[in-house]
Design a protein around this motif. Structure first.
Motif, short mmCIF file in Angstrom:
data_model
loop_
_atom_site.label_atom_id
_atom_site.label_comp_id
_atom_site.label_asym_id
_atom_site.label_seq_id
_atom_site.Cartn_x
_atom_site.Cartn_y
_atom_site.Cartn_z
N TYR A 1 0.89 -1.31 -0.10
CA TYR A 1 0.09 -0.19 0.08
C TYR A 1 0.82 1.22 -0.01
CZ TYR A 1 -2.42 4.07 1.71
OH TYR A 1 -2.79 5.40 2.16
N ILE A 2 1.69 1.34 1.03
CA ILE A 2 2.63 2.70 0.91
C ILE A 2 3.49 2.80 -0.32
CG2 ILE A 2 2.67 2.46 3.41
CD1 ILE A 2 5.78 1.62 3.24
N LYS B 1 1.03 4.14 -2.76
CA LYS B 1 0.53 5.68 -2.35
C LYS B 1 1.81 6.59 -2.75
CE LYS B 1 -1.35 8.92 0.24
NZ LYS B 1 -2.46 9.59 -0.05
N LYS B 2 3.10 5.87 -2.47
CA LYS B 2 4.33 6.77 -3.12
C LYS B 2 4.16 7.23 -4.41
CE LYS B 2 9.13 6.52 -2.68
NZ LYS B 2 10.39 5.78 -2.16
N PRO C 1 -0.10 9.52 -5.15
CA PRO C 1 -0.37 10.39 -3.97
C PRO C 1 -2.01 10.15 -3.84
CG PRO C 1 1.14 11.26 -5.25
CD PRO C 1 0.66 10.66 -6.11
N GLN C 2 -2.73 10.36 -4.98
CA GLN C 2 -4.25 10.48 -4.56
C GLN C 2 -4.84 9.02 -4.12
OE1 GLN C 2 -2.84 10.66 -7.82
NE2 GLN C 2 -4.35 10.18 -9.15
N VAL C 3 -4.03 8.16 -3.99
CA VAL C 3 -4.52 6.90 -3.33
C VAL C 3 -4.67 6.75 -1.85
CG1 VAL C 3 -3.89 4.38 -2.94
CG2 VAL C 3 -3.51 5.32 -5.16
N GLU C 4 -5.94 6.44 -1.43
CA GLU C 4 -6.17 6.42 -0.12
C GLU C 4 -6.69 5.11 0.65
OE1 GLU C 4 -5.68 8.94 2.10
OE2 GLU C 4 -5.16 10.43 0.58
N HIS D 1 -7.83 -0.28 -0.31
CA HIS D 1 -7.58 1.14 -0.90
C HIS D 1 -8.19 1.38 -2.37
CE1 HIS D 1 -4.54 -0.55 -3.92
NE2 HIS D 1 -4.43 -1.58 -3.03
N THR E 1 -7.42 3.11 -6.10
CA THR E 1 -6.17 3.05 -7.11
C THR E 1 -6.27 4.46 -8.17
OG1 THR E 1 -7.55 2.02 -8.82
CG2 THR E 1 -6.45 0.69 -7.35
N ASP F 1 -4.32 7.76 5.95
CA ASP F 1 -3.09 7.17 5.56
C ASP F 1 -1.89 7.20 6.59
OD1 ASP F 1 -1.24 6.96 3.32
OD2 ASP F 1 -0.37 8.77 4.14
#
Length: 271
Positions: free
Chosen positions: A86-87, A90-91, A94-97, A211, A213, A255
């Motif tokens: 997940y991280i 996200k990296k 950035p809009q992934v939550e 999460h 995408t 997050d």
């Protein structure tokens, strides 16, 4: 009349396109064989279909790396993965939550064969150690942090990757590795667990999140989040949808809750 029929037929032809838009593609991290994952998560998919009014299709990529790439590309609408993957996603986007997280914490273990002379992780220097995958939170990253704490560097051991948690235990059982690192939850359910011995555990990590995408529609994320948070831990509704997946329920998250995973990944040199 002919004009009316023409308009009616045009609208009728538009119906299939609308149907396609109502599908939710739900990606699953391939930590177990595809057939097994489908059996485990079909009840949850059916629950989400009922709650959202949208068709839910389970998508299982071939490996951890492919899952990450597909999530970043937006090849599925929502995903269920370990906190380390997940991280990474996200990296990249950035809009992934995270929409919700499995209740409880995630922990990894170090295992050896029952008759092994190895008593602690301090004795793993110079040994062959099997892990799940470089993206596995409780089957590699957390373990590398623990090894670092006792002064063992990556180059001090011979690392192999088994691909899936049960395969790590099989490698240790069959003498292909001196020790292994895998999620504690999977270890406890091994059919040959009595042939193994735990010599160390990792720190607690945030659990698996569902999460968004890259291309998740806001309407989809809202409906899925609301549905997941209805699955209160240990409730009858959660039991029906999640029992086969060996999950108890979902709780709300943000997050920021995954910062401990980021710290562990940085310390282990994989973030």
């Amino acid at each position: 009349m002919r004009r009316f029929l023409t308009i009616f037929l045009f609208l009728l032809l538009m119906v299939p396109a609308t149907g396609v838009a109502s599908e939710i593609k739900f990606g699953l991290l391939p930590r177990l064989p595809e057939k097994e994952l489908l059996e485990m998560f079909t009840p949850l998919a059916q629950y989400l279909e009922k709650e959202t009014g949208m068709k839910v299709t389970l998508v299982i990529p071939k490996d951890f790396d492919t899952y990450t790439k597909q999530a970043i590309a937006g090849d599925f609408d929502i995903g269920f993965t370990n906190p380390n993957i997940y991280i990474d996603i996200k990296k990249g986007v950035p809009q992934v939550e995270p929409l919700a997280v499995v209740t409880g914490k995630l922990k990894g273990v170090f295992i050896v064969a029952e008759d092994s002379p190895i008593k602690s992780i301090k004795e793993l220097k110079g040994k062959k150690v099997s892990f799940v995958d470089t993206g596995s939170a409780a089957g590699y990253v957390a373990q590398m942090l623990e090894l670092q704490k006792v002064g063992i560097k990556k180059e001090d051991i011979t690392i192999t990757f088994a691909g899936k948690p049960p395969k790590v235990a099989e490698a240790v059982r069959d003498g292909k590795a001196d020790a292994g690192g895998m999620p504690e939850g999977v270890f406890k359910k091994l059919p040959f667990v009595d042939m193994m011995r735990v010599i160390g555990k990792t720190i607690d990590l945030p659990n698996w999140p569902v999460h968004t995408t890259k291309k998740t529609d806001k309407n989809v994320s809202t409906k899925v989040k609301d549905a997941l948070l209805k699955l209160k831990p240990l409730s009858a509704q959660a039991d029906k949808a999640l029992k086969k997946a060996d999950l108890e329920g979902f709780v709300s998250t943000t997050d920021k809750d995954f910062d401990p995973m980021r710290e562990a990944a940085k310390a282990a040199g994989v973030f």
